[in-house]
Structures are given as C-alpha cells and as structure tokens.
Design a protein around this motif. Structure first.
Motif, mmCIF file in Angstrom:
data_model
loop_
_atom_site.group_PDB
_atom_site.id
_atom_site.type_symbol
_atom_site.label_atom_id
_atom_site.label_comp_id
_atom_site.label_asym_id
_atom_site.label_seq_id
_atom_site.Cartn_x
_atom_site.Cartn_y
_atom_site.Cartn_z
ATOM 1 N N LEU A 74 0.812 -1.215 0.000
ATOM 2 C CA LEU A 74 0.000 0.000 0.000
ATOM 3 C C LEU A 74 0.847 1.268 0.000
ATOM 4 N N VAL A 75 2.022 1.211 0.617
ATOM 5 C CA VAL A 75 2.901 2.382 0.615
ATOM 6 C C VAL A 75 3.357 2.691 -0.809
ATOM 7 N N ALA A 76 3.779 1.650 -1.531
ATOM 8 C CA ALA A 76 4.208 1.850 -2.918
ATOM 9 C C ALA A 76 3.042 2.286 -3.795
ATOM 10 N N LEU A 77 1.850 1.757 -3.507
ATOM 11 C CA LEU A 77 0.673 2.133 -4.285
ATOM 12 C C LEU A 77 0.358 3.612 -4.111
ATOM 13 N N GLU A 78 0.429 4.099 -2.871
ATOM 14 C CA GLU A 78 0.165 5.517 -2.626
ATOM 15 C C GLU A 78 1.212 6.389 -3.314
ATOM 16 N N GLU A 79 2.459 5.947 -3.288
ATOM 17 C CA GLU A 79 3.524 6.696 -3.956
ATOM 18 C C GLU A 79 3.288 6.761 -5.462
ATOM 19 N N GLU A 80 2.799 5.660 -6.021
ATOM 20 C CA GLU A 80 2.538 5.633 -7.458
ATOM 21 C C GLU A 80 1.438 6.619 -7.838
ATOM 22 N N PHE A 81 0.449 6.783 -6.962
ATOM 23 C CA PHE A 81 -0.592 7.777 -7.210
ATOM 24 C C PHE A 81 -0.044 9.197 -7.054
ATOM 25 N N LEU A 82 0.837 9.388 -6.061
ATOM 26 C CA LEU A 82 1.302 10.734 -5.718
ATOM 27 C C LEU A 82 2.260 11.322 -6.747
ATOM 28 N N LEU A 83 3.221 10.536 -7.194
ATOM 29 C CA LEU A 83 4.318 11.094 -7.985
ATOM 30 C C LEU A 83 3.883 11.798 -9.271
ATOM 31 N N PRO A 84 2.939 11.256 -10.051
ATOM 32 C CA PRO A 84 2.546 11.995 -11.260
ATOM 33 C C PRO A 84 1.893 13.335 -10.953
ATOM 34 N N ALA A 111 -2.224 16.989 -3.434
ATOM 35 C CA ALA A 111 -1.846 15.740 -4.094
ATOM 36 C C ALA A 111 -1.682 14.613 -3.080
ATOM 37 N N LYS A 112 -1.112 14.939 -1.919
ATOM 38 C CA LYS A 112 -0.932 13.916 -0.881
ATOM 39 C C LYS A 112 -2.281 13.422 -0.358
ATOM 40 N N VAL A 113 -3.202 14.359 -0.169
ATOM 41 C CA VAL A 113 -4.534 13.962 0.301
ATOM 42 C C VAL A 113 -5.228 13.084 -0.735
ATOM 43 N N LEU A 114 -5.150 13.490 -2.002
ATOM 44 C CA LEU A 114 -5.807 12.726 -3.060
ATOM 45 C C LEU A 114 -5.167 11.348 -3.222
ATOM 46 N N ALA A 115 -3.835 11.287 -3.137
ATOM 47 C CA ALA A 115 -3.152 9.998 -3.259
ATOM 48 C C ALA A 115 -3.578 9.051 -2.143
ATOM 49 N N ARG A 116 -3.729 9.574 -0.931
ATOM 50 C CA ARG A 116 -4.168 8.736 0.183
ATOM 51 C C ARG A 116 -5.600 8.239 -0.047
ATOM 52 N N ARG A 117 -6.452 9.114 -0.565
ATOM 53 C CA ARG A 117 -7.833 8.692 -0.826
ATOM 54 C C ARG A 117 -7.901 7.641 -1.930
ATOM 55 N N LEU A 118 -7.078 7.808 -2.957
ATOM 56 C CA LEU A 118 -7.043 6.810 -4.025
ATOM 57 C C LEU A 118 -6.531 5.471 -3.498
ATOM 58 N N ARG A 119 -5.521 5.534 -2.638
ATOM 59 C CA ARG A 119 -5.018 4.297 -2.033
ATOM 60 C C ARG A 119 -6.104 3.620 -1.210
ATOM 61 N N ALA A 161 -9.308 3.883 -1.588
ATOM 62 C CA ALA A 161 -10.331 3.337 -2.485
ATOM 63 C C ALA A 161 -9.854 2.030 -3.114
ATOM 64 N N ALA A 162 -8.580 1.997 -3.539
ATOM 65 C CA ALA A 162 -8.034 0.768 -4.117
ATOM 66 C C ALA A 162 -8.017 -0.354 -3.087
ATOM 67 N N ALA A 184 -13.121 -7.520 -3.259
ATOM 68 C CA ALA A 184 -12.866 -8.641 -4.165
ATOM 69 C C ALA A 184 -12.479 -9.889 -3.382
ATOM 70 N N LEU A 185 -11.645 -9.724 -2.366
ATOM 71 C CA LEU A 185 -11.245 -10.870 -1.550
ATOM 72 C C LEU A 185 -12.448 -11.467 -0.819
ATOM 73 N N ALA A 186 -13.359 -10.599 -0.372
ATOM 74 C CA ALA A 186 -14.511 -11.068 0.401
ATOM 75 C C ALA A 186 -15.454 -11.931 -0.425
ATOM 76 N N ARG A 187 -15.501 -11.706 -1.738
ATOM 77 C CA ARG A 187 -16.438 -12.474 -2.558
ATOM 78 C C ARG A 187 -15.823 -13.744 -3.142
ATOM 79 N N MET A 188 -14.549 -13.990 -2.858
ATOM 80 C CA MET A 188 -13.890 -15.146 -3.452
ATOM 81 C C MET A 188 -14.552 -16.462 -3.065
ATOM 82 N N GLY A 189 -15.077 -16.535 -1.841
ATOM 83 C CA GLY A 189 -15.651 -17.787 -1.378
ATOM 84 C C GLY A 189 -16.969 -18.155 -2.025
ATOM 85 N N THR A 190 -17.669 -17.179 -2.591
ATOM 86 C CA THR A 190 -19.009 -17.446 -3.123
ATOM 87 C C THR A 190 -19.178 -17.072 -4.593
#
Length: 234
Positions: free
Chosen positions: A51-61, A77-85, A87-88, A95-101
């Motif tokens: 998740l740290v790398a994911l947030e960085e990927e959103f932030l840098l552009p 940008a930092k606030v938006l990157a955190r919100r995008l992280r 949401a992801a 997605a993980l929660a529905r794997m069983g059914t």
C-alpha cells in the motif's frame, strides 16, 4: 537514472499486447460438468498489496508532472493519493470477500492452479511472482474479460459435453496452464485457439471482440527487486 528534481521518476504505461483466445473443453458430459464446477470462480488473485508503494505511485505523477506544471498543490496531491489508495484497498478487500461465493468467472486459473501463499505475499509486480506465473500459467497477468461462449456441440451426442470460453490474455496464451490441466484431466480434450491479429476469421459463426473491447493499458509502478535464491512455490 536516479530520481532528481530535474528528472523525477514517473510511472509509465506498460505496453501490453492483449490477445483474444477461445478454449474448448470436450469429453464425457459428467467430466465436462466436473471441470466446469472446478474452473468457476471469482477471477480474483488474492495478492498482498504494497500500500505504501501504491500511494507513492498515485502521488508522484501529481507532485511532479512531466510538463512541470502542477494541477494541484503538493498537500492536495498527498490527500488525493491517500484517498485513491484507500479506495483501491477497499476494492481489493471487497474482491477478496467475494472469493468464497463468487463463481461468475468460468475459467479461473487461480482456482485451477492456485498461486502459492509465498508468491502471493510478494505482490503481483515482483520478478519472482511473474516468473511463477509464467512457468505455471504461461502468462504474467490474470486473464481478463473471461466469458462463456455458445456451445457448438451436436445435440444428438447426449453423452458428450462441451464448454467453450473466451478470454483476453496478456502478450501470450496460457499454454503452460493448458498443459498442466490436460495432465490433470486426461479424460477431457482442451483445445486452446489464440486469435492473432491479422489471422483469418473463424467460420463457426462466433463474433469476435473488436479491439476497442481490449483491457485498458496498465501503469507500471516502482518495483522492489526480486530476491535471489530458489523459487518459492515451484
């Protein structure tokens, strides 16, 4: 090149050639139905996300756009990157929660040939993860837009069954997975047919997807180097 104010790192689109494939599974009706049941899943691979790398990927552009002109302040940008992280993360957890059914994906490679926990823990972008997928599935990304196709089986062959599936695969077809499945299901025939660009169209009446229905391009994030040593989960 290392990061610098003059040359900040930027995530870039990963060039992927998406290939449309059709898979036809045939054999005794009861064995085809058993395969249908075994293959159906959610289509989700339960990777452990960085998740740290994911947030960085959103932030840098946003923080260092290529043209040098920010459309948003650094704090924004930092606030938006955190919100995008967040949401992801929520989407991934759902997605993980529905794997069983969830059985909406008719050809779920993770159900048939599961990725080992040690590989899942590395995340999808690690070199070792991609090597495992390439070796066992034949592709380095999950299949996309997997769907059932109409049967072409002669209705008079009541003791025989058929399952036809279409899907997009990245750069190559999952030949390694098909080879393993043929060994695991010797009573069945599994015929994989890639539809290469420019090849002659099929004559069975099947309407093939147009290029506009291909999966969207992916963005390449900053990756950790894969560890050395024996491959886990092989």
């Amino acid at each position: 090149m290392s990061d610098s104010p003059e040359h900040p790192w930027q995530p870039r689109p990963v060039p992927v050639d998406w290939l449309w494939n059709t898979l036809e599974v045939g054999g005794p009706a009861e064995r085809v139905e058993a395969f249908r049941e075994a293959a159906a899943g959610s289509g989700v691979v339960p990777w452990v996300l960085d998740l740290v790398a994911l947030e960085e990927e959103f932030l840098l552009p946003m923080a260092g756009p290529q043209d040098g002109v920010r459309a948003i302040s650094l704090s924004g940008a930092k606030v938006l990157a955190r919100r995008l992280r967040d949401a992801a993360t929520a989407n991934h957890q759902a997605a993980l929660a529905r794997m069983g059914t969830d059985r909406s994906c008719p050809f779920d490679l993770h159900r048939l040939l599961p990725v080992p926990p040690g590989i899942l823990a590395l995340g999808p972008e690690e070199g070792e993860s991609k090597r495992w997928l390439r070796t066992h599935w034949g592709v380095t990304r999950p299949l996309r837009h997997v769907e059932l196709l109409p049967s072409t089986l002669d209705g008079r062959k009541r003791k025989m069954g058929q399952l036809r599936i279409g899907f997009w695969s990245a750069d190559w077809s999952p030949w390694a997975a098909i080879a393993r499945l043929r060994r695991a299901w010797p009573e069945l025939s599994l015929e994989l047919r890639p539809h290469y660009p420019g090849s002659r169209p099929e004559t069975d009446g099947e309407e093939r997807p147009t290029p506009t229905s291909q999966p969207a391009p992916e963005r390449k994030g900053r990756k950790r180097q894969a560890g050395t040593g024996a491959r886990r989960g092989a």
